[in-house]
Scaffold this motif. Structure first.
Motif, PDB file in Angstrom:
ATOM      1  N   GLN A   1       0.815  -1.210   0.000  1.00  0.00           N
ATOM      2  CA  GLN A   1       0.000   0.000   0.000  1.00  0.00           C
ATOM      3  C   GLN A   1       0.855   1.270   0.000  1.00  0.00           C
ATOM      4  O   GLN A   1       0.436   2.292  -0.558  1.00  0.00           O
ATOM      5  CB  GLN A   1      -0.962   0.013   1.199  1.00  0.00           C
ATOM      6  N   HIS A   2       2.045   1.201   0.600  1.00  0.00           N
ATOM      7  CA  HIS A   2       2.829   2.433   0.755  1.00  0.00           C
ATOM      8  C   HIS A   2       3.907   2.644  -0.301  1.00  0.00           C
ATOM      9  O   HIS A   2       4.381   3.773  -0.444  1.00  0.00           O
ATOM     10  CB  HIS A   2       3.394   2.539   2.177  1.00  0.00           C
ATOM     11  N   VAL A   3       4.270   1.643  -1.065  1.00  0.00           N
ATOM     12  CA  VAL A   3       5.250   1.873  -2.136  1.00  0.00           C
ATOM     13  C   VAL A   3       4.752   2.945  -3.106  1.00  0.00           C
ATOM     14  O   VAL A   3       5.496   3.892  -3.413  1.00  0.00           O
ATOM     15  CB  VAL A   3       5.641   0.560  -2.858  1.00  0.00           C
ATOM     16  N   PRO A   4       3.515   2.871  -3.625  1.00  0.00           N
ATOM     17  CA  PRO A   4       3.073   3.931  -4.541  1.00  0.00           C
ATOM     18  C   PRO A   4       3.006   5.312  -3.882  1.00  0.00           C
ATOM     19  O   PRO A   4       3.264   6.327  -4.529  1.00  0.00           O
ATOM     20  CB  PRO A   4       1.680   3.486  -5.001  1.00  0.00           C
ATOM     21  N   ILE A   5       2.654   5.346  -2.611  1.00  0.00           N
ATOM     22  CA  ILE A   5       2.609   6.622  -1.894  1.00  0.00           C
ATOM     23  C   ILE A   5       4.023   7.184  -1.784  1.00  0.00           C
ATOM     24  O   ILE A   5       4.252   8.380  -1.998  1.00  0.00           O
ATOM     25  CB  ILE A   5       1.980   6.471  -0.494  1.00  0.00           C
ATOM     26  N   ALA A   6       4.982   6.323  -1.447  1.00  0.00           N
ATOM     27  CA  ALA A   6       6.377   6.761  -1.337  1.00  0.00           C
ATOM     28  C   ALA A   6       6.875   7.318  -2.663  1.00  0.00           C
ATOM     29  O   ALA A   6       7.507   8.381  -2.706  1.00  0.00           O
ATOM     30  CB  ALA A   6       7.256   5.596  -0.873  1.00  0.00           C
ATOM     31  N   LYS A   7       6.577   6.625  -3.743  1.00  0.00           N
ATOM     32  CA  LYS A   7       7.007   7.105  -5.065  1.00  0.00           C
ATOM     33  C   LYS A   7       6.337   8.435  -5.400  1.00  0.00           C
ATOM     34  O   LYS A   7       6.980   9.346  -5.920  1.00  0.00           O
ATOM     35  CB  LYS A   7       6.724   6.051  -6.125  1.00  0.00           C
ATOM     36  N   ALA A   8       5.059   8.555  -5.100  1.00  0.00           N
ATOM     37  CA  ALA A   8       4.348   9.813  -5.364  1.00  0.00           C
ATOM     38  C   ALA A   8       4.911  10.959  -4.525  1.00  0.00           C
ATOM     39  O   ALA A   8       4.871  12.112  -4.937  1.00  0.00           O
ATOM     40  CB  ALA A   8       2.856   9.641  -5.101  1.00  0.00           C
ATOM     41  N   ALA A   9       5.456  10.621  -3.358  1.00  0.00           N
ATOM     42  CA  ALA A   9       6.035  11.631  -2.466  1.00  0.00           C
ATOM     43  C   ALA A   9       7.486  11.956  -2.824  1.00  0.00           C
ATOM     44  O   ALA A   9       8.094  12.803  -2.177  1.00  0.00           O
ATOM     45  CB  ALA A   9       5.946  11.158  -1.017  1.00  0.00           C
ATOM     46  N   GLY A  10       8.040  11.258  -3.814  1.00  0.00           N
ATOM     47  CA  GLY A  10       9.392  11.583  -4.267  1.00  0.00           C
ATOM     48  C   GLY A  10      10.447  10.523  -4.060  1.00  0.00           C
ATOM     49  O   GLY A  10      11.607  10.722  -4.435  1.00  0.00           O
ATOM     50  N   ALA A  11      10.100   9.394  -3.464  1.00  0.00           N
ATOM     51  CA  ALA A  11      11.088   8.322  -3.298  1.00  0.00           C
ATOM     52  C   ALA A  11      11.378   7.710  -4.668  1.00  0.00           C
ATOM     53  O   ALA A  11      10.476   7.530  -5.476  1.00  0.00           O
ATOM     54  CB  ALA A  11      10.564   7.253  -2.345  1.00  0.00           C
ATOM     55  N   SER A  12      12.628   7.401  -4.888  1.00  0.00           N
ATOM     56  CA  SER A  12      13.026   6.822  -6.172  1.00  0.00           C
ATOM     57  C   SER A  12      12.872   5.305  -6.159  1.00  0.00           C
ATOM     58  O   SER A  12      12.799   4.688  -5.087  1.00  0.00           O
ATOM     59  CB  SER A  12      14.486   7.179  -6.477  1.00  0.00           C
ATOM     60  N   GLU A  13      12.847   4.736  -7.345  1.00  0.00           N
ATOM     61  CA  GLU A  13      12.833   3.270  -7.480  1.00  0.00           C
ATOM     62  C   GLU A  13      14.031   2.672  -6.746  1.00  0.00           C
ATOM     63  O   GLU A  13      13.915   1.638  -6.088  1.00  0.00           O
ATOM     64  CB  GLU A  13      12.885   2.858  -8.955  1.00  0.00           C
ATOM     65  N   GLU A  14      15.177   3.344  -6.873  1.00  0.00           N
ATOM     66  CA  GLU A  14      16.401   2.866  -6.235  1.00  0.00           C
ATOM     67  C   GLU A  14      16.260   2.859  -4.710  1.00  0.00           C
ATOM     68  O   GLU A  14      16.694   1.925  -4.042  1.00  0.00           O
ATOM     69  CB  GLU A  14      17.571   3.753  -6.661  1.00  0.00           C
ATOM     70  N   GLN A  15      15.622   3.880  -4.156  1.00  0.00           N
ATOM     71  CA  GLN A  15      15.416   3.941  -2.708  1.00  0.00           C
ATOM     72  C   GLN A  15      14.463   2.842  -2.243  1.00  0.00           C
ATOM     73  O   GLN A  15      14.712   2.196  -1.220  1.00  0.00           O
ATOM     74  CB  GLN A  15      14.898   5.321  -2.302  1.00  0.00           C
TER      75      GLN A  15
END
Length: 183
Positions: free
Chosen positions: A81-95
């Motif tokens: 549930q939180h991977v897409p939220i993290a990406k939308a918030a600016g986290a990179s694929e690498e992170q």
């Protein structure tokens, strides 16, 4: 399969539970499980909503911390549930990949993110963050951000335990829909 039945809002005995469900943007399985705690349901949803939408702590840092909680707690539902939220918030694929493999020292994390991850790890593992890590965090975060990080980590540790102990069934990720609804 969940170890407890999900609460059906249509047959919930508490008006507050039905009302809370009527306000949810996405009635995820976690909410249907959480609703068993009738008197806690609305306050828990409100706290989670405030953590996601009203904290001064940046969304990216919050989500990296939540992913770390999910990874350390082996809470797949929380992770998905939180991977897409993290990406939308600016986290990179690498992170995201680094957190999934447990590499919090990866070069993709800047100094502020590494301090936050170390703080999160110690908070989860040791309860009390070491003096050295606390001092490092205070160089990067205000008092408000520090307390917000502690509350976010604690909230998502609690949710991870609810998810894993009751074996909440994973549905398609909907986290970004929830974030959009909170704006």
């Amino acid at each position: 399969m969940a170890r407890l039945p999900y609460v059906d809002p249509a047959t919930a005995t508490a008006d507050e539970v039905r009302d809370t469900f009527s306000r949810l943007a996405v009635p995820l399985n976690v909410f249907h499980m959480m609703a068993h705690a009738e008197t806690n349901f609305r306050p828990l949803v409100r706290l989670g909503s405030r953590i996601l939408a009203k904290q001064q702590l940046s969304g990216k840092l919050r989500e990296l911390a939540i992913l770390r909680v999910a990874q350390l707690s082996r809470a797949r539902y929380e992770w998905v549930q939180h991977v897409p939220i993290a990406k939308a918030a600016g986290a990179s694929e690498e992170q995201v990949a680094a957190l999934e493999r447990g590499d919090t020292a990866a070069v993709c994390f800047d100094a502020r993110e590494q301090v936050m991850l170390r703080f999160t790890d110690e908070l989860i593992r040791d309860v009390r963050v070491s003096d050295a890590t606390f001092a490092a965090a205070r160089q990067h975060f205000s008092a408000r951000e520090t307390v917000e990080l502690i509350l976010a980590v604690g909230y998502y540790m609690m949710i991870a335990r609810l998810l894993e102990t009751t074996a909440v069934d994973l549905e398609a990720d909907a986290g970004t829909k929830i974030i959009e609804a909170l704006k």
